[in-house]
Design a protein around this motif. Structure first.
Motif, PDB file in Angstrom:
ATOM      1  N   GLU A   9      44.512  40.099  40.675  1.00 58.87           N
ATOM      2  CA  GLU A   9      44.694  38.894  41.493  1.00 58.87           C
ATOM      3  C   GLU A   9      43.598  38.773  42.550  1.00 58.87           C
ATOM      4  OE1 GLU A   9      49.268  37.639  41.943  1.00 58.87           O
ATOM      5  OE2 GLU A   9      48.897  39.789  42.202  1.00 58.87           O
ATOM      6  N   ILE A  10      43.224  39.902  43.132  1.00 63.16           N
ATOM      7  CA  ILE A  10      42.145  39.892  44.130  1.00 63.16           C
ATOM      8  C   ILE A  10      40.854  39.388  43.474  1.00 63.16           C
ATOM      9  CG2 ILE A  10      40.750  41.316  45.687  1.00 63.16           C
ATOM     10  CD1 ILE A  10      43.528  41.389  46.640  1.00 63.16           C
ATOM     11  N   ARG A  11      40.602  39.872  42.271  1.00 61.54           N
ATOM     12  CA  ARG A  11      39.396  39.425  41.546  1.00 61.54           C
ATOM     13  C   ARG A  11      39.455  37.926  41.273  1.00 61.54           C
ATOM     14  NH1 ARG A  11      36.148  43.450  39.909  1.00 61.54           N
ATOM     15  NH2 ARG A  11      37.103  45.473  39.494  1.00 61.54           N
ATOM     16  N   LYS A  12      40.641  37.461  40.888  1.00 58.35           N
ATOM     17  CA  LYS A  12      40.782  36.045  40.551  1.00 58.35           C
ATOM     18  C   LYS A  12      40.560  35.162  41.781  1.00 58.35           C
ATOM     19  CE  LYS A  12      43.830  32.653  38.539  1.00 58.35           C
ATOM     20  NZ  LYS A  12      45.220  32.253  38.414  1.00 58.35           N
ATOM     21  N   ILE A  13      41.128  35.593  42.910  1.00 54.73           N
ATOM     22  CA  ILE A  13      40.968  34.816  44.150  1.00 54.73           C
ATOM     23  C   ILE A  13      39.486  34.758  44.524  1.00 54.73           C
ATOM     24  CG2 ILE A  13      41.462  34.762  46.625  1.00 54.73           C
ATOM     25  CD1 ILE A  13      44.204  36.128  45.834  1.00 54.73           C
ATOM     26  N   ALA A  14      38.809  35.882  44.394  1.00 58.04           N
ATOM     27  CA  ALA A  14      37.372  35.918  44.702  1.00 58.04           C
ATOM     28  C   ALA A  14      36.611  34.976  43.776  1.00 58.04           C
ATOM     29  CB  ALA A  14      36.845  37.345  44.560  1.00 58.04           C
ATOM     30  N   HIS A  15      37.005  34.978  42.504  1.00 52.76           N
ATOM     31  CA  HIS A  15      36.349  34.115  41.526  1.00 52.76           C
ATOM     32  C   HIS A  15      36.559  32.643  41.855  1.00 52.76           C
ATOM     33  CE1 HIS A  15      34.947  32.582  37.713  1.00 52.76           C
ATOM     34  NE2 HIS A  15      36.104  31.985  37.537  1.00 52.76           N
ATOM     35  N   LEU A  16      37.811  32.264  42.187  1.00 53.93           N
ATOM     36  CA  LEU A  16      38.112  30.872  42.528  1.00 53.93           C
ATOM     37  C   LEU A  16      37.359  30.439  43.781  1.00 53.93           C
ATOM     38  CD1 LEU A  16      41.962  30.800  41.848  1.00 53.93           C
ATOM     39  CD2 LEU A  16      40.233  29.501  40.602  1.00 53.93           C
ATOM     40  N   ALA A  17      37.163  31.378  44.700  1.00 57.70           N
ATOM     41  CA  ALA A  17      36.452  31.065  45.945  1.00 57.70           C
ATOM     42  C   ALA A  17      34.942  31.234  45.768  1.00 57.70           C
ATOM     43  CB  ALA A  17      36.951  31.957  47.071  1.00 57.70           C
ATOM     44  N   LYS A  18      34.521  31.512  44.557  1.00 58.13           N
ATOM     45  CA  LYS A  18      33.099  31.709  44.232  1.00 58.13           C
ATOM     46  C   LYS A  18      32.465  32.778  45.123  1.00 58.13           C
ATOM     47  CE  LYS A  18      32.782  27.845  41.550  1.00 58.13           C
ATOM     48  NZ  LYS A  18      32.152  26.750  40.915  1.00 58.13           N
ATOM     49  N   LEU A  19      33.189  33.860  45.339  1.00 57.97           N
ATOM     50  CA  LEU A  19      32.654  34.976  46.117  1.00 57.97           C
ATOM     51  C   LEU A  19      32.476  36.175  45.189  1.00 57.97           C
ATOM     52  CD1 LEU A  19      35.017  34.704  49.222  1.00 57.97           C
ATOM     53  CD2 LEU A  19      32.581  34.109  49.149  1.00 57.97           C
ATOM     54  N   SER A  20      31.413  36.955  45.420  1.00 57.04           N
ATOM     55  CA  SER A  20      31.284  38.179  44.619  1.00 57.04           C
ATOM     56  C   SER A  20      31.211  39.379  45.559  1.00 57.04           C
ATOM     57  CB  SER A  20      30.047  38.106  43.724  1.00 57.04           C
ATOM     58  OG  SER A  20      28.954  37.649  44.458  1.00 57.04           O
ATOM     59  N   PHE A  21      31.817  40.461  45.151  1.00 55.53           N
ATOM     60  CA  PHE A  21      31.899  41.657  45.976  1.00 55.53           C
ATOM     61  C   PHE A  21      31.560  42.890  45.157  1.00 55.53           C
ATOM     62  CE2 PHE A  21      35.091  38.762  47.884  1.00 55.53           C
ATOM     63  CZ  PHE A  21      34.504  38.637  49.135  1.00 55.53           C
ATOM     64  N   SER A  22      31.174  43.943  45.851  1.00 55.32           N
ATOM     65  CA  SER A  22      30.973  45.230  45.180  1.00 55.32           C
ATOM     66  C   SER A  22      32.344  45.850  44.910  1.00 55.32           C
ATOM     67  CB  SER A  22      30.148  46.157  46.074  1.00 55.32           C
ATOM     68  OG  SER A  22      30.908  46.480  47.223  1.00 55.32           O
ATOM     69  N   GLU A  23      32.385  46.823  44.023  1.00 51.69           N
ATOM     70  CA  GLU A  23      33.655  47.490  43.696  1.00 51.69           C
ATOM     71  C   GLU A  23      34.284  48.098  44.943  1.00 51.69           C
ATOM     72  OE1 GLU A  23      35.474  47.457  40.811  1.00 51.69           O
ATOM     73  OE2 GLU A  23      33.938  45.925  40.444  1.00 51.69           O
ATOM     74  N   GLU A  24      33.388  48.616  45.810  1.00 58.19           N
ATOM     75  CA  GLU A  24      33.859  49.223  47.049  1.00 58.19           C
ATOM     76  C   GLU A  24      34.565  48.191  47.930  1.00 58.19           C
ATOM     77  OE1 GLU A  24      31.699  51.240  50.830  1.00 58.19           O
ATOM     78  OE2 GLU A  24      30.618  51.297  48.905  1.00 58.19           O
ATOM     79  N   GLU A  25      33.925  47.011  48.018  1.00 62.28           N
ATOM     80  CA  GLU A  25      34.531  45.937  48.817  1.00 62.28           C
ATOM     81  C   GLU A  25      35.861  45.496  48.214  1.00 62.28           C
ATOM     82  OE1 GLU A  25      30.920  43.419  50.837  1.00 62.28           O
ATOM     83  OE2 GLU A  25      30.943  43.555  48.650  1.00 62.28           O
ATOM     84  N   PHE A  26      35.896  45.407  46.892  1.00 59.85           N
ATOM     85  CA  PHE A  26      37.144  45.025  46.231  1.00 59.85           C
ATOM     86  C   PHE A  26      38.269  45.997  46.580  1.00 59.85           C
ATOM     87  CE2 PHE A  26      35.058  42.126  43.063  1.00 59.85           C
ATOM     88  CZ  PHE A  26      35.878  41.043  43.327  1.00 59.85           C
ATOM     89  N   SER A  27      37.945  47.279  46.568  1.00 58.18           N
ATOM     90  CA  SER A  27      38.964  48.290  46.892  1.00 58.18           C
ATOM     91  C   SER A  27      39.469  48.091  48.321  1.00 58.18           C
ATOM     92  CB  SER A  27      38.374  49.699  46.787  1.00 58.18           C
ATOM     93  OG  SER A  27      37.888  49.906  45.502  1.00 58.18           O
ATOM     94  N   ARG A  28      38.516  47.766  49.224  1.00 55.49           N
ATOM     95  CA  ARG A  28      38.909  47.599  50.619  1.00 55.49           C
ATOM     96  C   ARG A  28      39.804  46.360  50.765  1.00 55.49           C
ATOM     97  NH1 ARG A  28      33.949  46.983  53.516  1.00 55.49           N
ATOM     98  NH2 ARG A  28      34.603  44.901  54.176  1.00 55.49           N
ATOM     99  N   PHE A  29      39.387  45.244  50.083  1.00 53.98           N
ATOM    100  CA  PHE A  29      40.207  44.025  50.150  1.00 53.98           C
ATOM    101  C   PHE A  29      41.590  44.264  49.568  1.00 53.98           C
ATOM    102  CE2 PHE A  29      36.198  41.468  50.479  1.00 53.98           C
ATOM    103  CZ  PHE A  29      36.493  40.954  51.734  1.00 53.98           C
ATOM    104  N   PHE A  30      41.617  45.024  48.480  1.00 49.05           N
ATOM    105  CA  PHE A  30      42.898  45.311  47.839  1.00 49.05           C
ATOM    106  C   PHE A  30      43.820  45.989  48.847  1.00 49.05           C
ATOM    107  CE2 PHE A  30      45.474  48.351  45.270  1.00 49.05           C
ATOM    108  CZ  PHE A  30      46.297  47.398  44.690  1.00 49.05           C
ATOM    109  N   GLN A  31      43.265  46.972  49.560  1.00 48.85           N
ATOM    110  CA  GLN A  31      44.050  47.690  50.553  1.00 48.85           C
ATOM    111  C   GLN A  31      44.477  46.763  51.690  1.00 48.85           C
ATOM    112  OE1 GLN A  31      45.166  50.853  50.013  1.00 48.85           O
ATOM    113  NE2 GLN A  31      46.468  50.165  51.706  1.00 48.85           N
ATOM    114  N   ASP A  32      43.485  46.000  52.223  1.00 47.90           N
ATOM    115  CA  ASP A  32      43.775  45.141  53.382  1.00 47.90           C
ATOM    116  C   ASP A  32      44.822  44.077  53.031  1.00 47.90           C
ATOM    117  OD1 ASP A  32      41.968  46.544  54.800  1.00 47.90           O
ATOM    118  OD2 ASP A  32      40.409  44.981  54.847  1.00 47.90           O
ATOM    119  N   ILE A  33      44.624  43.421  51.901  1.00 48.19           N
ATOM    120  CA  ILE A  33      45.530  42.327  51.528  1.00 48.19           C
ATOM    121  C   ILE A  33      46.920  42.878  51.216  1.00 48.19           C
ATOM    122  CG2 ILE A  33      45.947  40.490  49.822  1.00 48.19           C
ATOM    123  CD1 ILE A  33      42.874  40.042  49.825  1.00 48.19           C
TER     124      ILE A  33
END
Lengths: 103, 482
Positions: A9-33
């Motif tokens: 879901e985090i990946r999908k939200i990033a995709h819809l918002a046209k944002l790209s992140f590193s795997e590390e950032e994704f992990s951090r967002f996953f934790q924060d969200i």
């Protein structure tokens, strides 16, 4: 603490918002969200049966415009600050005409 | 060959006839204007700009919903519909989601005299997007130009239930919907200019129990293209089904040049607009008085007018239907009948000559130079047999072109009146005297000779007589002379 959001879901939200992140950032967002959602879970402990959702906390009538056009003088300035302009058009990369566009 | 079951639902967008945009005070008069001149921080989505609702846009949307017999929801709530496209400056469109203006309405129309009824699922308001331009002198290379003059113009979206069962029904439903929004004065409903836009969902099934696959069709820019696109799509899906295949659920574009529908690209992900209430706009409770006031402004609608025309003027259904579709034309008809109380004659002349002339210039009756009194005067002259109907048609064309009255046209063109049948009788007798051979031929049973004699009278009167009257006079004279 129980996460209500999946990595996908985090990946999908990033995709819809046209944002790209590193795997590390994704992990951090996953934790924060996950933490944020867990925090909101607390609200579900309240008894809210029969309470309608609140989108605003104001009870006054909103202001409204009359239907009389007023010219705005700043359009030249906006065009000046645009990254790219041709004639009076804002220029964007070619949009494929048949591309799916919501209506 | 087995039966096919066609199911069609329409989604129609109409630009509302406000003077200012929906959430700012920029002018809506955008057709033909220099790009990006009718813009401001609100409709260009500049940071910090706040939308303020145009009351008129709300009123027009409510009026539309009321006329379509919708239940009006007590609270107006705006949602943000989020998606990225260059014509959408904010990255979201202000629209409505779970609280549209109206729900559960009805639209009635007739197709070949049969009354049809379509349920309206919802009516809501939203803002229009900007316009993308793909070619032009300013555009070089792989670029598109964006013009925000249209961005923020109020739209009403009308969604029907899938109650339509043929392309003809869909087209006729759309024609009626346009007629209604024009009657209401909420939109000019011009498909060619894009002030009325229609998407359609269509599915075909070989059995009434088995629902078909829903395919959405976009990019239909005229009533004819709605009909053609749907006909094409019904045929395409039918062929797939007969070949044992299943149509793909997808969005397709109508290609006007090739007259086919083609799949749209970029549909791999499910739509996810992440709707949420717009925090910049407060909800608004519609006061009951406001509803009553708007209800009171709704005029007699096309179907009611049609029925009244059939009752009051004894017009046949098809003619009454065509007249009632166009409010201005219907009013012109009634004004004309007040001065020349032969409704059938007025109706026939309007539906043939008046429409022919209007269509040739592609204008409405309001823009024409002919007034109801002028047409009434012309028709009175025909009734008094001062002129024949074919001459009347020619005179009307001239009236239409110049704005002159019938008598002035005749004076200018040097056409004199054949004021009475007596004058005409004189000419008829002269023609009979001068053409004994033709008279003899006719009396021996040669029909052609009669036509020759009619032609001679018409020539002698410079075409000013009614051929019908001439024929009757000739027959009378010829049988009397026996």
């Amino acid at each position: 603490m129980h996460a209500r959001v999946s990595f996908e879901e985090i990946r999908k939200i990033a995709h819809l918002a046209k944002l790209s992140f590193s795997e590390e950032e994704f992990s951090r967002f996953f934790q924060d969200i996950s933490d944020i959602i867990a925090h909101f879970e607390k609200l579900n402990e309240l008894q809210l049966e029969g309470v309608s959702p609140t989108s605003h906390i104001s009870w006054s009538d909103p202001p409204m415009n009359t239907d009389e056009p007023v010219e705005w003088q700043g359009s030249d300035l906006v065009l000046q600050y645009a990254p790219r302009v041709e004639g009076r058009y804002f220029i964007v990369p070619k949009v494929v005409e048949k591309e799916e566009k919501p209506s | 060959m087995e039966n096919i079951y066609v199911t069609i639902g329409l989604e129609v967008h109409c630009q509302l006839l406000t003077r200012a945009k929906m959430f700012c005070r920029c002018s809506t008069d955008y057709i033909g204007k220099t790009p990006n001149t009718l813009v401001c921080p609100v409709c260009m989505g500049l940071p910090g700009a706040l939308p303020v609702l145009n009351r008129k846009a709300l009123e027009l949307a409510i009026k539309t919903a009321l006329a379509l017999q919708c239940e009006i929801l007590p609270e107006v709530v705006f949602h943000r519909k989020n998606y990225f496209y260059p014509d959408l400056p904010k990255g979201y469109q202000i629209s409505q989601y779970d609280f549209p203006i109206g729900v559960r309405g009805v639209l009635e129309f007739t197709l070949q005299g049969v009354k049809k009824r379509v349920r309206i699922r919802r009516v809501h308001v939203e803002e229009d997007a900007g316009k993308l331009v793909h070619e032009g002198p300013d555009l070089r290379g792989a670029v598109s130009g964006v013009d925000f003059n249209r961005a923020g113009i109020p739209l009403v979206e009308i969604v029907t239930e899938p109650d339509l069962h043929s392309p003809e029904e869909a087209k006729e439903c759309l024609v009626m919907l346009r007629s209604i929004v024009r009657y209401l004065g909420v939109s000019d409903g011009n498909m060619e200019e894009g002030s009325l836009r229609c998407d359609a969902n269509v599915s075909v099934s070989l059995s009434p129990e088995m629902p078909g696959t829903k395919v959405e069709i976009k990019n239909m820019n005229s009533f004819r293209s709605v009909f053609r696109a749907l006909s094409y799509e019904v045929e395409r899906q039918t062929e797939l089904l007969r070949a044992g295949k299943t149509p793909v659920q997808e969005t397709r574009h109508w290609d006007e040049v090739r007259q086919v529908t083609v799949p749209s690209r970029g549909k791999e992900e499910a739509e996810d607009y992440r709707y949420f209430p717009d925090p910049d706009l407060l909800p608004f409770c519609i006061p009951p008085e406001m509803l009553q006031e708007i209800q009171a402004t709704i005029p007699e609608l096309p179907l009611q007018k049609k029925e009244r025309f059939m009752r009051e003027y004894e017009l046949p259904e098809p003619e009454a239907y065509i007249l009632a579709q166009d409010r201005d034309l219907a009013e012109f008809f009634e004004a004309c009948v007040r001065e020349f109380p032969s409704p059938r004659a007025v109706c026939n002349f309007i539906l043939t000559e008046v429409l022919k002339n209007l269509n040739s210039l592609n204008i409405g009756i309001r823009e024409s130079k002919v007034t109801p009194s002028m047409l009434a005067e012309l028709l009175k002259m025909v009734e008094r047999r001062e002129i024949g109907i074919s001459l009347a048609k020619g005179i009307f064309e001239e009236m239409f072109r110049t704005g002159m009255g019938a008598r002035d046209v005749m004076l200018k063109k040097g056409i004199s009146f054949l004021t009475s049948e007596r004058d005409l009788e004189k000419v008829v007798r002269e023609v009979i005297e001068k053409n004994p051979q033709s008279v003899a031929d006719y009396l021996r049973g040669k029909e052609k000779a009669l036509h020759f004699l009619i032609g001679q009278v018409m020539r002698a009167t410079k075409g000013q007589a009614s051929p019908e009257v001439v024929k009757n006079l000739l027959l009378r004279e010829l049988s009397g002379g026996e």
